[in-house]
Motif scaffolding. Structure first.
Motif, PDB file in Angstrom:
ATOM      1  N   ALA A  28      50.390  46.803  30.982  1.00 51.19           N
ATOM      2  CA  ALA A  28      49.881  46.044  29.838  1.00 51.19           C
ATOM      3  C   ALA A  28      49.440  44.654  30.281  1.00 51.19           C
ATOM      4  N   ALA A  29      50.209  44.035  31.190  1.00 51.80           N
ATOM      5  CA  ALA A  29      49.850  42.704  31.681  1.00 51.80           C
ATOM      6  C   ALA A  29      48.528  42.749  32.444  1.00 51.80           C
ATOM      7  N   VAL A  30      48.351  43.759  33.301  1.00 48.08           N
ATOM      8  CA  VAL A  30      47.108  43.882  34.067  1.00 48.08           C
ATOM      9  C   VAL A  30      45.925  44.103  33.125  1.00 48.08           C
ATOM     10  N   GLU A  31      46.146  44.895  32.092  1.00 54.13           N
ATOM     11  CA  GLU A  31      45.073  45.147  31.126  1.00 54.13           C
ATOM     12  C   GLU A  31      44.678  43.865  30.396  1.00 54.13           C
ATOM     13  N   MET A  32      45.660  43.015  30.073  1.00 47.93           N
ATOM     14  CA  MET A  32      45.393  41.785  29.331  1.00 47.93           C
ATOM     15  C   MET A  32      44.843  40.675  30.216  1.00 47.93           C
ATOM     16  N   ALA A  33      44.959  40.819  31.534  1.00 48.16           N
ATOM     17  CA  ALA A  33      44.651  39.727  32.454  1.00 48.16           C
ATOM     18  C   ALA A  33      43.177  39.362  32.457  1.00 48.16           C
ATOM     19  N   ASP A  34      42.923  38.076  32.603  1.00 51.44           N
ATOM     20  CA  ASP A  34      41.556  37.607  32.838  1.00 51.44           C
ATOM     21  C   ASP A  34      41.171  37.840  34.299  1.00 51.44           C
ATOM     22  N   VAL A  35      42.153  37.725  35.179  1.00 42.90           N
ATOM     23  CA  VAL A  35      41.939  37.955  36.613  1.00 42.90           C
ATOM     24  C   VAL A  35      43.052  38.871  37.104  1.00 42.90           C
ATOM     25  N   ALA A  36      42.702  40.018  37.668  1.00 41.95           N
ATOM     26  CA  ALA A  36      43.689  40.943  38.234  1.00 41.95           C
ATOM     27  C   ALA A  36      43.510  40.983  39.740  1.00 41.95           C
ATOM     28  N   VAL A  37      44.546  40.564  40.459  1.00 38.24           N
ATOM     29  CA  VAL A  37      44.511  40.502  41.921  1.00 38.24           C
ATOM     30  C   VAL A  37      45.350  41.640  42.484  1.00 38.24           C
ATOM     31  N   LEU A  38      44.815  42.333  43.476  1.00 32.89           N
ATOM     32  CA  LEU A  38      45.550  43.368  44.191  1.00 32.89           C
ATOM     33  C   LEU A  38      45.664  42.938  45.652  1.00 32.89           C
ATOM     34  N   VAL A  39      46.895  42.876  46.157  1.00 32.36           N
ATOM     35  CA  VAL A  39      47.142  42.425  47.525  1.00 32.36           C
ATOM     36  C   VAL A  39      47.353  43.632  48.427  1.00 32.36           C
ATOM     37  N   THR A  40      46.664  43.632  49.560  1.00 34.76           N
ATOM     38  CA  THR A  40      46.829  44.699  50.545  1.00 34.76           C
ATOM     39  C   THR A  40      46.868  44.087  51.935  1.00 34.76           C
ATOM     40  N   THR A  41      47.271  44.876  52.887  1.00 35.17           N
ATOM     41  CA  THR A  41      47.168  44.487  54.291  1.00 35.17           C
ATOM     42  C   THR A  41      46.194  45.440  54.970  1.00 35.17           C
ATOM     43  N   PRO A  42      45.576  45.034  56.072  1.00 33.75           N
ATOM     44  CA  PRO A  42      44.521  45.857  56.680  1.00 33.75           C
ATOM     45  C   PRO A  42      45.071  46.963  57.575  1.00 33.75           C
ATOM     46  N   ASP A  43      45.792  47.903  56.963  1.00 32.80           N
ATOM     47  CA  ASP A  43      46.289  49.057  57.706  1.00 32.80           C
ATOM     48  C   ASP A  43      46.067  50.305  56.869  1.00 32.80           C
ATOM     49  N   VAL A  44      46.050  51.435  57.511  1.00 29.01           N
ATOM     50  CA  VAL A  44      45.688  52.690  56.857  1.00 29.01           C
ATOM     51  C   VAL A  44      46.579  53.006  55.666  1.00 29.01           C
ATOM     52  N   VAL A  45      47.897  52.939  55.861  1.00 30.01           N
ATOM     53  CA  VAL A  45      48.827  53.315  54.798  1.00 30.01           C
ATOM     54  C   VAL A  45      48.646  52.435  53.574  1.00 30.01           C
ATOM     55  N   CYS A  46      48.512  51.134  53.782  1.00 28.97           N
ATOM     56  CA  CYS A  46      48.403  50.214  52.662  1.00 28.97           C
ATOM     57  C   CYS A  46      47.070  50.347  51.937  1.00 28.97           C
TER      58      CYS A  46
END
Length: 425
Positions: free
Chosen positions: A278-296
């Motif tokens: 619900a928070a992500v849906e309401m967000a003006d900005v949604a950030v997704l954090v990843t690392t540069p590896d296959v699994v992530c």
């Protein structure tokens, strides 16, 4: 007096029926129907940014509006735009629905099928109430009247990618720029915002879950005012209490915070729950954090696909932050952007954990040296995402942090090849 009315109905037939009747009301100025909750909130926000006088006096919310449920939408409109009279249009006009609508902040209930006399009476009553509120606000009452603060969510593709650290640094950067900022820990079972900032507080987000009317005083009692300038709403110390914060409670809490703070940064952790969705849906900005590896990267792809299936967030509306990046990394931001269909931010965060280890172990990430390449990158990102009050001197770019769109040439074997083979998996 002309009454401006904005109908919100996802069903085209219902929208036409409402518009037809509204056009017959005397001194009425109906707007074009809006098809969903997002468009409604965006429209009201844009009008409120110009002036409170630009807002319609009445908003009609049809019971089948979406994706936000009608009662939740009414509550958010009432919190963010208190000078607007909201009326629910429902096929069930019984006492239970009437009571629920009033509890959510509605000024009336109209039953279906629509009747001209009932529509006229409810619209007139809501319009008179709206005019009275605006007259009161015009005398300088200290009541929030704007479109609400900015909400940014920070979610991790998987555990250990730096989600909480990123959220904390975004909030610290915003507070340092002069914005009144709240930092919310919505990693409900394993939240560590308090640990990162060396804060212990007896109240948590779970204490707000059962409260229907979150007044400024109630919110103040649950929030910890930290010496960093941040207002902290922590996750419960007892992880099992996280279940108390469901989707409805999360919408209510985020709406209340939005009405009191210029910026609300929410650490959503890595697990998808009704509350953080619900928070992500309401967000003006949604950030997704990843690392540069296959699994992530594969985990990031799964998450954005899940958000799309659940109608939480479109991939292209998600900002991808690549953490622990180096110019020698085989998987570059441009490839991650292509695989996940998200928007990679311009500034990747360098791999320099040695800079962080001492402050993380001490639980004092607010003391991270300004010369830290990681801090410089994250604070630059905060500006890139529009989280700061005004443009300021840009932090020096992290060493080697170039344009993610210009990825280095990579071999067709190894991690990159594995990701390419798994794109459709």
């Amino acid at each position: 007096m002309t009454t401006r009315i904005l109908p919100a109905a996802g069903d085209p037939d219902a929208a036409r029926a409402i518009s037809t009747l509204l056009s017959q009301l005397p001194a009425a100025e109906p707007g074009a129907p809006v098809p969903d909750s997002t468009t409604l909130l965006d429209t009201l926000g844009r009008l409120a940014a110009e002036s409170i006088d630009e807002l319609p006096e009445v908003v009609l919310v049809h019971e089948r509006i979406g994706p936000v449920p009608a009662l939740d939408l009414i509550r958010e409109v009432a919190l963010r735009f208190p000078a607007v009279g909201v009326v629910l249009v429902s096929s069930d006009a019984g006492p239970a629905v009437f009571s629920a609508a009033m509890d959510s902040g509605a000024r009336g209930l109209i039953g279906l099928p629509l009747a001209y006399e009932e529509l006229a009476a409810r619209v007139q009553a809501a319009a008179q109430w709206s005019v009275g509120v605006r007259r009161h606000l015009g005398r300088g009452a200290d009541v929030f009247t704007g479109p609400g603060g900015t909400v940014v969510t920070v979610t991790g593709a998987k555990g250990g990618v730096g989600t909480t650290f990123t959220a904390v640094q975004f909030a610290l950067a915003a507070a340092a720029s002069g914005r009144r900022t709240a930092l919310v820990d919505m990693d409900l079972q394993a939240g560590d915002v308090g640990s990162y900032l060396d804060v212990q507080f007896r109240r948590s987000i779970a204490d707000l879950a059962g409260i229907h009317d979150i007044s400024p005083r109630v919110l103040q009692d649950a929030v910890y005012e930290d010496r960093t300038g941040l207002a902290l709403l922590l996750a419960p110390a007892e992880g099992e209490r996280g279940e108390e914060v469901d989707e409805r409670a999360a919408r209510h809490i985020v709406g209340a915070l939005r009405s009191r703070y210029e910026l609300v940064v929410i650490d959503c952790g890595t697990q998808v729950t009704g509350a953080n969705a619900a928070a992500v849906e309401m967000a003006d900005v949604a950030v997704l954090v990843t690392t540069p590896d296959v699994v992530c990267v594969r985990a990031a792809k799964r998450l954005v696909r899940m958000w799309e299936r659940l109608q939480v967030r479109k991939a292209e509306d998600t900002a991808m932050v690549v953490n622990r990046w180096s110019k020698h990394t085989e998987i570059q931001p441009s490839l991650i952007e292509k695989i996940t269909k998200t928007r990679a931010t311009r500034t990747p965060v360098p791999a320099a954990f040695k800079e962080l280890q001492a402050v993380v172990d001490a639980g004092r990430v607010q003391d991270l040296d300004n010369r830290s390449s990681v801090k410089q990158a994250l604070w630059t990102l905060a500006g890139e995402l529009g989280l700061l009050t005004a443009p300021s001197a840009a932090a020096p770019e992290a060493a080697g942090a170039g344009n993610p769109g210009a990825a280095l040439a990579v071999r067709a074997t190894g991690p990159v090849a594995r990701l390419r083979r798994g794109r459709e998996g």
